[in-house]
Design an enzyme around this catalytic site. Structure first.
Site, PDB file in Angstrom:
ATOM      1  N   ALA A 252      49.595   2.763 -28.796  1.00 56.23           N
ATOM      2  CA  ALA A 252      48.811   1.735 -29.687  1.00 56.23           C
ATOM      3  C   ALA A 252      49.503   1.487 -30.623  1.00 56.23           C
ATOM      4  O   ALA A 252      50.486   1.284 -31.434  1.00 56.23           O
ATOM      5  CB  ALA A 252      48.913   3.723 -30.697  1.00 56.23           C
ATOM      6  N   ASP A 429      54.356   2.308 -31.988  1.00 57.50           N
ATOM      7  CA  ASP A 429      53.731   3.135 -31.007  1.00 57.50           C
ATOM      8  C   ASP A 429      53.470   3.620 -31.928  1.00 57.50           C
ATOM      9  O   ASP A 429      53.982   5.040 -32.744  1.00 57.50           O
ATOM     10  CB  ASP A 429      54.835   2.883 -29.996  1.00 57.50           C
ATOM     11  CG  ASP A 429      53.375   4.643 -29.335  1.00 57.50           C
ATOM     12  OD1 ASP A 429      52.424   4.541 -29.393  1.00 57.50           O
ATOM     13  OD2 ASP A 429      53.709   4.640 -28.147  1.00 57.50           O
ATOM     14  N   HIS A 430      51.904   3.593 -32.889  1.00 61.39           N
ATOM     15  CA  HIS A 430      51.320   4.819 -33.671  1.00 61.39           C
ATOM     16  C   HIS A 430      51.221   6.085 -32.983  1.00 61.39           C
ATOM     17  O   HIS A 430      50.331   6.504 -34.113  1.00 61.39           O
ATOM     18  CB  HIS A 430      49.865   3.534 -33.778  1.00 61.39           C
ATOM     19  CG  HIS A 430      49.530   4.283 -35.451  1.00 61.39           C
ATOM     20  ND1 HIS A 430      50.067   5.188 -35.951  1.00 61.39           N
ATOM     21  CD2 HIS A 430      49.223   3.336 -36.968  1.00 61.39           C
ATOM     22  CE1 HIS A 430      49.681   5.830 -37.513  1.00 61.39           C
ATOM     23  NE2 HIS A 430      49.145   4.207 -37.783  1.00 61.39           N
ATOM     24  N   ARG A 431      51.043   6.271 -31.725  1.00 64.66           N
ATOM     25  CA  ARG A 431      51.199   7.666 -31.414  1.00 64.66           C
ATOM     26  C   ARG A 431      51.831   8.376 -32.242  1.00 64.66           C
ATOM     27  O   ARG A 431      52.004   9.301 -31.971  1.00 64.66           O
ATOM     28  CB  ARG A 431      51.228   8.515 -29.985  1.00 64.66           C
ATOM     29  CG  ARG A 431      49.417   6.657 -28.766  1.00 64.66           C
ATOM     30  CD  ARG A 431      49.860   6.987 -27.861  1.00 64.66           C
ATOM     31  NE  ARG A 431      51.107   6.898 -27.302  1.00 64.66           N
ATOM     32  CZ  ARG A 431      51.844   7.267 -25.376  1.00 64.66           C
ATOM     33  NH1 ARG A 431      50.999   7.156 -25.059  1.00 64.66           N
ATOM     34  NH2 ARG A 431      53.034   5.939 -26.046  1.00 64.66           N
TER      35      ARG A 431
END
Lengths: 459, 691
Positions: A252, A429-431
């Site tokens: 993400a 990475d937004h995860r």
């Protein structure tokens, strides 16, 4: 010499496939990399390449036949009329000891920048710290390209002695020098490759074959327009293609951009250059200094120095920083890794970086040069790029894109003054990490770039 | 004293006017030289020590004036007067005289153009070629050397004489006693001249000597002794002249005490609180120079004008000498190590020859014979004595007795008591006489019966013998061999069982050789005798009976070549002397356990064969050094450091030392065995390094 062609397992869930079309006919000459046939699995129609040079001596499984994966489907021989009587007798399901047994997704194939969970072969990976080894052991390790951190010591007080290094070498899979070289260049971990040579020795072909191709079906329309130049998607290109696609579709991605006032940074570098160039034999560069800053800031922000576990169930935070810095080489993009960068002084950092780059550019990277990274920096400033959106080097949590340092007007105390401005782009990475924490990380880097003296105040 | 014309000294002493003026000139030259040196010291242009002779000129000048050009002298730290009087005496042209003066001043200023190329300085000035065997910084250090030089004259049947100068202080040293005893015993042509200036540094003779008249001590040494007025140049000339004549006729040595006085303090930092102003004034009133000029003028032998002209001449000469010295270059640092050793004489053929013979004698066969170690020593001595008449042997009990361990058996019968010479028990002078004899053209092999006694001779061997070549600017050689033996195994305890090679390896300028087999012993001793450097040749008391093959033909073993006595691949044992045998035993036992040990016998500790050692370390990566010396400061500690310096990267483990315990060697067998490395201790060391 006979090379067995099997139906490869092209996907975690693939159990069987049917041959759609034989591109090469029986008797045709084949080169490594030539497409032999296409196969349909449950997901897609996929192409399978030849891994040997010679002639397609015999096709054993016809078009339209559905067979389990790993079935022997054809034979390639070195010479045109080579004898294959031994195969005529046996049935078609000889399982090959050669090909890489693990499927692409699971395969702990070492690609640049990916840090591996320790494989059985690598032995205990010591956390960075003092390694006790005799001078003779160090010498041998250096000559044979062995990372002492992987070797268990049996000398007094656990000291690594020569016999330990030799034992480590003996237990590693045997590979030809070409295979070792290729593995280093492609970033493939030899432990994950099966050997097809004598006594299970790993050949270059095995290493190259260890990275399978994932290509979507090609529509016929494209083949009507003749190409001016055709570059096969093989080797390093294939790895990059696969990985970039994977990263793009999996993570993400969010990119944060900031502009740092690098005037003091540039000044500091000039002064350092004047002071130490003669003694060091080289001038420390912007990448060295920025790398030093980033490595130390990562230790302050451990959630940025993290990765997703292989099963995707855990975020692992690491307390040591292995910093990868992307390097453009003739072969393509490689990312040498400076180990434990957060604890190294500038001289050690810069010297190591130079050594790694030299090896990378010469195509002589050692396997461990390109593995184990926890964060990556990629710098396109020399091409007049300011901001960009780099792709994260999985399984890392983020990547820092570095633009050019440009003398631009800026406002200070209400005045317009010329300052050295530097654009930094952080893709995360937004995860794994949220926006504000990522922004704080980038802001801290900016702070240190603008005030290099703050390095002195860090732990 | 009657009035009237003063006695004409020329007539009384049979002097020509020319000679008289020459005496005066030399005294002035010394006086002005010392005054100039004092000046330069004050300006810090001359560095270091300088002990000034001013006041004592009459002794040096008077004594030297009776010598021939081919006579010899030895001098002291307060020796500018001796050096000058000698040098001026044998310089027969004005140019030569100025050149000599220049070289003296240059040497004191530490210049490349000095007598000793700036390496000796004030206290070690020498001109060996011209018979000045050198000054020494050790009080009394030159006395045994002079004695040895006298011995050389006697053995070479020359009629040359040696003058040995020293002070009242030196007459209290052991060297004085030993040397005069030896000279008196052997009737050596040495004239011992004591310059009694009443003080040994700051201590007056009344507080240093039980008997104040040193000249009277001669009766203890069966030689004539006298006390004379050292301020009267003619009195000195007369007395020394008679003594020199006596010596030249083979009637032996004499002791002449010259009572004199030094104007300056002991050295420049001495405020002379130990002397009264009154005493100084009294002696100054007897200044040898004005008293001589007065005599000459008053008796009409010379005019004042002639004397003034001479004084001016000397003033000019000292200016020239000073200028010469101060404009001369200092020696370059790159030349630091030149002259420590006389160059090797071995040729590539010698090395090849030795290698071939080594192989041959390992197994024996035609062209070889099997003999014991003591025979090898004896045969080497015998062959070299036959080959070169300058070779002779001296030491305690080496003559008729054949040596404490029989190593000189038979030599006395063959060569006689002159060349196989029993000495009194005087270790220092045995060593020092060897130095002097070697410098004067002989090739002595002096024995010190036990290595435990070598410290008694350490000053003479190490300070004089090992250093003279370097200190004197490379202008001499000291081709002597000191043979001794050490080691434990006979329960004779701490004073007769040590291994002190480490002490001897420490000094630059002397080689240290320790053979373990008859082949090595014979070849190395022959090489040592032929070599021009001082060699400390240490045998082992437990090896004399060991047998081995030696070739029938003549051979030498060049120094600096170690011998791999057993090849191996797992561990390197480095050792020498008796421990070689124990190491080989240990290696043999371990071979049964599958451990392959390489045994290297150094043969010569100095010079050291690092090439062979390095090759072995590269092969095995593990080293055990074995020595019978005490562990602390043992030679294998030095060896371990050399290995670390040169082949560190090939080491798989730290070097293990197996050495004697840091304990005086005990008498009881059980304790002696525990103190010295045993085969088991060596095996344990090997196992330790293999961990």
């Amino acid at each position: 010499m006979i090379t067995e062609v099997i139906l490869p397992k092209l996907g975690q869930t693939m159990e069987e496939g049917s041959i759609v079309e034989w591109i090469k006919k029986e008797g045709d000459a084949v080169n490594r990399g030539d497409i032999l046939f296409t196969v349909e699995s449950d997901k897609a129609v996929l192409e399978v390449e030849a891994t040997a040079r010679g002639y397609l001596r015999r096709i054993l499984v016809r078009e339209g036949q559905k067979v389990p994966v790993l079935t022997l489907v054809a034979l390639i021989t070195r010479e045109a009329g080579e004898d294959i009587s031994s195969y005529e007798a046996s049935s078609s399901s000889a399982s090959m000891p050669g090909m890489a047994a693990q499927p692409a997704v699971e395969t702990p194939v070492t690609v640049p920048g990916v840090s591996l969970p320790a494989t059985a072969d690598a032995g205990p990976l010591h956390p960075p710290g003092r390694i006790f080894a005799s001078p003779r052991a160090r010498k041998t390790a250096q000559e044979k390209g062995v990372e002492l951190a992987h070797v268990a010591g049996t000398g007094p007080e656990g000291r690594i002695v020569e016999r330990d290094v030799l034992a480590y070498l003996a237990s590693r899979p045997k590979a030809t020098p070409m295979a070792v070289k290729t593995a280093g260049a492609l970033g493939v971990d030899l432990a994950a490759v099966g050997g097809s040579g004598v006594s299970g020795r790993i050949m270059r072909a095995d290493v190259e074959a260890a990275v399978p191709v994932v290509v979507p079906a090609v529509t016929p329309l494209l083949t009507e327009v003749p190409a001016a130049e055709s570059v096969p998607v093989t080797g390093l290109r294939r790895i990059i293609a696969e990985r970039m696609a994977n990263s793009h579709t999996t993570t993400a991605r969010v990119t944060l951009v900031t502009e740092a006032d690098a005037t003091s940074f540039v000044e500091a570098r000039e002064q350092l250059k004047a002071s130490v160039s003669e003694a060091w034999g080289f001038a420390p560069g912007f990448n060295d200094l920025l790398g030093l800053i980033v490595a130390r800031v990562l230790l302050e922000f451990p959630y940025m120095n993290a990765r997703l576990s292989a099963d995707g169930q855990t975020i692992q935070r690491l307390d040591y920083v292995n910093l990868g810095i992307a390097v453009d080489t003739e072969r393509g993009l490689l990312v040498p890794v400076i180990r434990d960068a957060g604890k190294k002084g500038l001289h050690a950092f810069a010297t190591e970086f130079r050594t790694l780059v030299e090896r990378a550019r010469a195509g002589k990277s050692l396997p461990d040069d390109l593995t184990g990274g926890t964060f990556t920096i990629t710098n396109l400033g020399m091409y007049d790029i300011d901001a960009f959106t780099p792709i994260i080097n999985l399984p890392e949590a983020a990547i820092l894109g570095v633009g050019r340092i440009l003398l631009k007007p800026a406002v200070r105390d209400g005045q317009v003054v010329p300052r050295q401005m530097w654009t930094l782009s952080l893709t995360f990475d937004h995860r794994l990490v949220d926006g504000a924490p990522a922004a704080r990380f980038l802001q801290r880097i900016k702070q240190l770039v603008e005030n290099p003296f703050l390095l002195l105040a860090m732990d | 004293m009657s009035k009237g014309k003063p006695i004409d000294p020329l007539e009384t002493y049979g002097l020509t006017k020319e000679k008289a003026l020459d005496l005066l000139r030399q005294m002035w030259e010394i006086r002005m030289f010392e005054e100039r040196v004092y000046d330069l010291l004050g300006q810090n242009v001359i560095k270091g020590a300088s002990h000034l002779y001013a006041g004592q000129e009459a002794v040096a000048v008077g004594a030297m004036s009776v010598l021939r050009d081919d006579d010899l002298i030895t001098s002291t730290h307060r020796g500018h007067g001796h050096c000058h009087a000698r040098g001026a005496g044998i310089a027969h042209t004005e140019e030569a005289k100025q050149e000599h003066y220049n070289k003296m001043m240059a040497e004191l200023c530490g210049r490349e153009t000095g007598y000793c190329l700036g390496r000796g300085g004030s206290m070690h000035i020498a001109d060996v070629e011209k018979g000045n065997l050198g000054a020494t910084g050790i009080v009394g250090g030159n006395i045994p050397v002079a004695t040895g030089a006298g011995l050389a004259q006697q053995m070479q049947r020359t009629d040359r004489v040696v003058l040995c100068f020293f002070g009242d202080g030196a007459s209290s040293t052991g060297n004085f006693h030993e040397s005069l005893n030896m000279a008196g015993l052997w009737k050596l042509p040495v004239v011992y001249i004591v310059e009694n200036n009443l003080y040994g540094m700051s201590v007056p003779i009344t507080k240093a000597a039980a008997k104040l008249d040193i000249g009277d001590r001669a009766c203890a040494y069966d030689m004539p002794g006298q006390v004379i007025n050292g301020m009267d140049v003619l009195a000195v000339r007369d007395a020394v002249g008679k003594a020199v004549e006596r010596a030249r006729q083979g009637k032996g040595p004499s002791l002449i005490e010259c009572q004199t006085y030094r104007w300056y303090g002991h050295s420049r930092s001495d405020p002379r609180k130990y002397r009264t102003k009154q005493e100084e004034a009294e002696w100054k009133s007897r200044d040898p120079i004005p008293s001589f000029t007065t005599r000459l003028v008053e008796s009409g032998a010379c005019t004042q004008a002639e004397i003034d002209a001479l004084e001016k001449k000397v003033e000019d000469a000292i200016e020239v000498a000073t200028k010469f010295a101060l404009s001369s270059p200092m020696p370059a640092a790159e030349g630091l190590e030149k002259f420590v050793y006389a160059p090797f004489q071995w040729t590539p053929a010698d090395y090849a020859h030795e290698r071939a013979l080594r192989v041959k004698c390992a197994t024996g066969g035609p062209g070889t014979q099997r003999i014991s170690f003591w025979q090898a020593i004896r045969d080497a001595l015998r062959e070299e004595m036959l080959r070169d008449p300058k070779v002779f042997v001296m030491g305690e009990d080496i003559g008729l007795y054949g040596g404490a361990y029989g190593a000189t058996r038979g030599l006395f019968d063959e060569f006689g008591e002159e060349r196989v010479r029993d000495t009194p028990i005087s270790e220092a002078t045995i060593g020092g006489a060897a130095v002097g004899a070697a410098m004067a053209g002989m090739r002595p092999v002096a024995e010190i019966m036990y290595v435990d006694f070598t410290p008694l001779a350490m000053d003479q061997i190490a300070n004089q013998g090992a250093k003279n070549r370097y200190m004197f600017g490379g202008k001499t050689i000291v081709p002597m061999v000191i043979r001794t033996e050490g080691g434990a195994g006979r329960s004779i305890a701490a004073h007769h069982s040590q291994s002190l090679e480490a002490l001897w390896t420490h000094f630059p300028g002397i080689y240290v050789v320790m053979p373990s087999t008859p082949f090595d012993a014979k070849g190395l001793l022959k090489a040592a005798i032929r070599d021009d450097n001082p060699v400390m040749f240490i045998e082992h008391k437990m090896l004399y009976g060991v047998e081995g093959h030696v070739p029938d033909e003549d051979y030498v073993i060049p120094f600096g070549v170690a011998d791999v006595k057993r090849e191996g691949s797992d561990v390197t044992l480095i050792t020498y002397s008796r421990m070689v045998l124990r190491a080989l035993e240990a290696a043999k036992k371990l071979a049964e356990e599958g451990i392959s040990a390489e045994v290297i016998d150094l043969r010569t500790l100095k010079p050291l064969d690092m090439e062979t050692i390095a090759a072995s370390v590269k092969k095995t990566g593990r080293v055990v050094g074995v020595s019978e010396g005490y562990k602390t400061g043992s030679f294998i500690s030095e060896l371990a450091m050399r290995i670390q310096e040169e082949v560190f990267d090939w080491l798989d483990a730290p070097v293990v030392r197996v050495a004697a315990a840091d304990v005086p060697v005990p008498m009881a067998e059980t304790l002696e065995d525990a103190a010295i490395p045993s085969v088991d201790a060596i095996i344990a060391g090997i196992k330790q390094v293999l961990r």
